[in-house]
Design an enzyme around this catalytic site. Structure first.
Site, PDB file in Angstrom:
ATOM      1  N   GLU A   1      -4.007   2.247  -7.263  1.00 58.45           N
ATOM      2  CA  GLU A   1      -4.419   3.358  -6.397  1.00 58.45           C
ATOM      3  C   GLU A   1      -3.516   4.566  -6.629  1.00 58.45           C
ATOM      4  O   GLU A   1      -2.443   4.675  -6.007  1.00 58.45           O
ATOM      5  CB  GLU A   1      -4.289   2.953  -4.923  1.00 58.45           C
TER       6      GLU A   1
ATOM      7  N   HIS B   1       0.855  -1.197   0.000  1.00 59.42           N
ATOM      8  CA  HIS B   1       0.000   0.000   0.000  1.00 59.42           C
ATOM      9  C   HIS B   1       0.888   1.243   0.000  1.00 59.42           C
ATOM     10  O   HIS B   1       1.961   1.242   0.613  1.00 59.42           O
ATOM     11  CB  HIS B   1      -0.911  -0.013   1.235  1.00 59.42           C
TER      12      HIS B   1
HETATM   13  P1  PGA Z   1      -9.642   6.056   0.528  1.00 59.62           P
HETATM   14  O1  PGA Z   1      -8.407   5.057   0.717  1.00 59.62           O
HETATM   15  O2  PGA Z   1     -10.812   5.249   0.079  1.00 59.62           O
HETATM   16  O3  PGA Z   1      -9.828   6.681   1.868  1.00 59.62           O
HETATM   17  O4  PGA Z   1      -9.232   7.053  -0.530  1.00 59.62           O
HETATM   18  C1  PGA Z   1      -8.162   4.019  -0.194  1.00 59.62           C
HETATM   19  C2  PGA Z   1      -6.924   3.286   0.183  1.00 59.62           C
HETATM   20  O5  PGA Z   1      -5.952   3.914   0.664  1.00 59.62           O
HETATM   21  O6  PGA Z   1      -6.840   2.041   0.054  1.00 59.62           O
END
Ligand code: PGA
Length: 221
Positions: A147, A98
């Site tokens: 992401e 992540h």
């Molecule tokens: P968020 O986070 O939905 O708060 O933008 C997503 C993530 O970091 O996996």
């Protein structure tokens, strides 16, 4: 109908009491058959896994558990590390790479590769997170969450079209990978992503902390 993954990343939030309130409220929504072809995975802090597993089993909730991290090592003298064998006692999945782990804990691709190996060794499915679709995906990864950093926690999601092209780029390394999107996903925008042909689910941070918001996301996914 393609299978979709709805993954809740609770990050560093919730006490045991708060997690049990969340589960209680989730249970009352009685999802039942409405989740056909949807895999719901909650990734809480390690300290919550044991109680959550018991609750999920006792109430037959349609939730799988995931860890938010995994040690790159086997068991042994690695203070503070939680290893694959330990995580497998509670969970079937694990988040790896992540962007917050990369940023705040300086995790790099060599380390992440070791984590993926450990996950696979203990039959945990790695959910490998990338913010750049051209990034190398370690061997054996079957789920990738794209992401983009600007979209995480900002309230400004990427566009479904950009995410679709990111998925196409990821497929170049392996056609079989399920590509998920994460970054400011809400009940209002989730279907825009899910309906794109190459997107198999979403990774939800903030909106997953409230069970009713997550239920809405599940309904619209
Ligand atoms: P968020 O986070 O939905 O708060 O933008 C997503 C993530 O970091 O996996």
């Amino acid at each position: 109908m393609k299978k979709s993954y709805i993954i809740a990343n609770w990050k560093s939030n919730k006490t045991i009491h708060q997690a049990s309130m969340w589960l209680e409220e989730f249970k009352m929504q009685n999802l039942g058959l409405q989740i056909f072809e949807k895999e719901i995975i909650v990734c809480p802090s390690f300290s919550l896994l044991s109680d959550m597993k018991s609750y999920i089993i006792n109430h037959a909730l349609p939730i799988k558990l995931g860890g938010q991290d995994i040690s790159p090592f086997e068991h042994g003298a690695y203070t503070g590390a939680v290893n694959g064998e330990q995580i497998k006692e509670f969970a079937d999945y694990v988040l790896i790479g992540h962007s917050e782990r990369r940023k705040y804990f300086h995790e790099d691709s060599t380390l992440l590769e070791k984590k993926v190996k450990q996950a696979r060794q203990y039959s945990l499915t790695p959910i490998y997170c990338v913010s750049d679709p051209r990034e190398h995906i370690p061997e054996g990864v079957t789920i990738v969450a794209y992401e983009p950093i600007f979209a995480i926690g900002s309230g400004k999601p990427d566009t479904p079209q950009n995410v679709e092209s990111a998925a196409q780029a990821i497929f170049k390394s392996n056609q079989e990978i399920a590509v998920l999107y994460g970054g400011s996903v809400t009940a209002q925008n989730v279907s825009d992503f899910i309906k794109m042909p190459s997107i198999s689910g979403v990774l939800v941070g903030k909106a997953s902390l409230n069970p009713l918001d997550l239920i809405q996301i599940i309904h619209h996914a």
